[in-house]
Scaffold this active site. Structure first.
Site, PDB file in Angstrom:
ATOM      1  N   GLY A  28      27.126 -42.037   8.309  1.00  9.70           N
ATOM      2  CA  GLY A  28      27.974 -42.059   7.188  1.00  9.70           C
ATOM      3  C   GLY A  28      29.198 -41.364   7.352  1.00  9.70           C
ATOM      4  O   GLY A  28      29.299 -40.407   8.327  1.00  9.70           O
ATOM      5  N   HIS A  57      16.365 -31.196 -12.826  1.00 10.25           N
ATOM      6  CA  HIS A  57      15.986 -31.257 -11.460  1.00 10.25           C
ATOM      7  C   HIS A  57      17.038 -31.270 -10.409  1.00 10.25           C
ATOM      8  O   HIS A  57      18.254 -31.778 -10.677  1.00 10.25           O
ATOM      9  CB  HIS A  57      15.408 -32.674 -11.341  1.00 10.25           C
ATOM     10  CG  HIS A  57      14.594 -32.806 -10.002  1.00 10.25           C
ATOM     11  ND1 HIS A  57      14.943 -32.899  -8.808  1.00 10.25           N
ATOM     12  CD2 HIS A  57      13.111 -32.729  -9.811  1.00 10.25           C
ATOM     13  CE1 HIS A  57      13.995 -32.819  -8.154  1.00 10.25           C
ATOM     14  NE2 HIS A  57      12.761 -32.800  -8.596  1.00 10.25           N
ATOM     15  N   HIS A  72      30.406 -38.754  -1.163  1.00  6.89           N
ATOM     16  CA  HIS A  72      31.176 -39.849  -1.661  1.00  6.89           C
ATOM     17  C   HIS A  72      31.379 -39.201  -3.154  1.00  6.89           C
ATOM     18  O   HIS A  72      30.566 -38.706  -3.761  1.00  6.89           O
ATOM     19  CB  HIS A  72      29.799 -40.801  -2.132  1.00  6.89           C
ATOM     20  CG  HIS A  72      30.342 -42.177  -2.869  1.00  6.89           C
ATOM     21  ND1 HIS A  72      30.577 -42.169  -4.190  1.00  6.89           N
ATOM     22  CD2 HIS A  72      30.181 -43.456  -2.549  1.00  6.89           C
ATOM     23  CE1 HIS A  72      30.974 -43.339  -4.698  1.00  6.89           C
ATOM     24  NE2 HIS A  72      30.805 -44.216  -3.328  1.00  6.89           N
TER      25      HIS A  72
END
Length: 300
Positions: free
Chosen positions: A165, A84, A170
């Site tokens: 953010g 996926h 990240h």
């Protein structure tokens, strides 16, 4: 549990194989007052966990954020592989209005959650669907294109700066999409072939961007452990693109390749009316109503 306001959330996490991690991620939804865990399912081929939870908006927000913090700590996308597409340890967080809440409430909640994720967990957030900050961000597939590996460069493009953010992904948790949407049906159709190119070709014909069904998103997926492939679909408005219509279109397109359907599956929960529509179609039931279902009347 009696809830005066009901918001649904269906967060998707990029972990479908490690049972211990899965249980830790799901636990916040089990223990918080005002929140009810309805379902969670993991798929090892997809390497993905889908949780379905409902609750009052505020405790639901708290439970979601706790689960996000755990997932960001436990999931390392640099070591992640699965069928996926994914761009984040927590890949997508949709909020769906169910009872005594509006889509505007869901949008507001998505902003609140997105802001905390960006500021507290340092994961860039893209608002999508009804919460999108621009038209090109409404479609999750467009946001996720390039996935985790490509997002490090994509996020620096002007049109793909995050809504909340940091300006860089990240290092292990990537990015996340947060938004508001209406209920959808996640429906997969399995084919009796191991040829992924056939599933891909069928998916292109079935999905809207390929000229197919208006409220259908689809892709081909390889189920390695079973030696078959599937057409994995999200039906974003089952009242206009019915489950049976998507099923029959996959069947029709599969015939040109000499392939047949060997099964199907629903991921997560499905609205009762979506299945009633299928029963009406395949059984030819006339003037059938949900009120005629025994369990439905008992639960009123």
């Amino acid at each position: 549990m009696a809830l005066s306001k009901i918001m649904e959330c269906v967060p998707n996490f990029s972990e479908g194989r490690d049972k211990e991690k899965i249980e830790k991620i799901v636990n916040p939804f089990r223990t918080r007052n005002g929140v009810k865990l309805l379902d969670y399912s993991n798929d090892e081929d997809h390497n993905r966990l889908v949780v379905t939870v409902v609750g009052e908006p505020e405790p639901l927000k708290e439970a979601v954020l706790e689960a996000v913090s755990i997932a960001v700590e436990l999931i390392d996308l640099t070591k992640h592989q699965g069928q996926h597409p994914r761009m984040g340890a927590v890949d997508v967080i949709p909020f769906i209005p169910i009872k005594n809440v509006t889509v505007e409430d869901a949008i507001a909640l998505s902003h609140e959650v997105g802001k905390v994720i960006g500021e507290q967990y340092k994961v860039p957030v893209f608002l999508y669907e009804k919460s999108a900050s621009a038209p090109h961000r409404e479609n999750l597939a467009k946001i996720r294109k390039g996935e985790f590996e490509g997002m490090a460069e994509k996020i620096h493009e002007e049109e793909w700066r995050p809504d909340y953010g940091p300006a860089d992904i990240h290092p292990t948790a990537g990015t996340v999409a947060v938004g508001a949407r209406m209920p959808l049906v996640a429906y997969n159709v399995n084919l009796n072939t191991a040829d992924l190119s056939i599933a891909d070709a069928i998916a292109k014909k079935v999905r809207f961007i390929g000229g197919g069904l208006r409220f259908c998103k689809a892709m081909g997926v390889e189920l390695t452990d079973r030696g078959i492939v599937q057409v994995s679909m999200n039906l974003t408005d089952f009242t206009k693109t019915a489950v049976y219509r998507a099923h029959e279109m996959v069947r029709m397109e599969a015939q040109r390749y000499g392939v047949s359907i060997v099964g199907s599956e629903v991921i997560g929960l499905v609205p009762m009316q979506a299945l009633i529509d299928c029963a009406e179609y395949y059984l030819g039931i006339e003037n059938f109503k949900a009120e005629q279902i025994l369990e439905s009347r008992i639960m009123e």
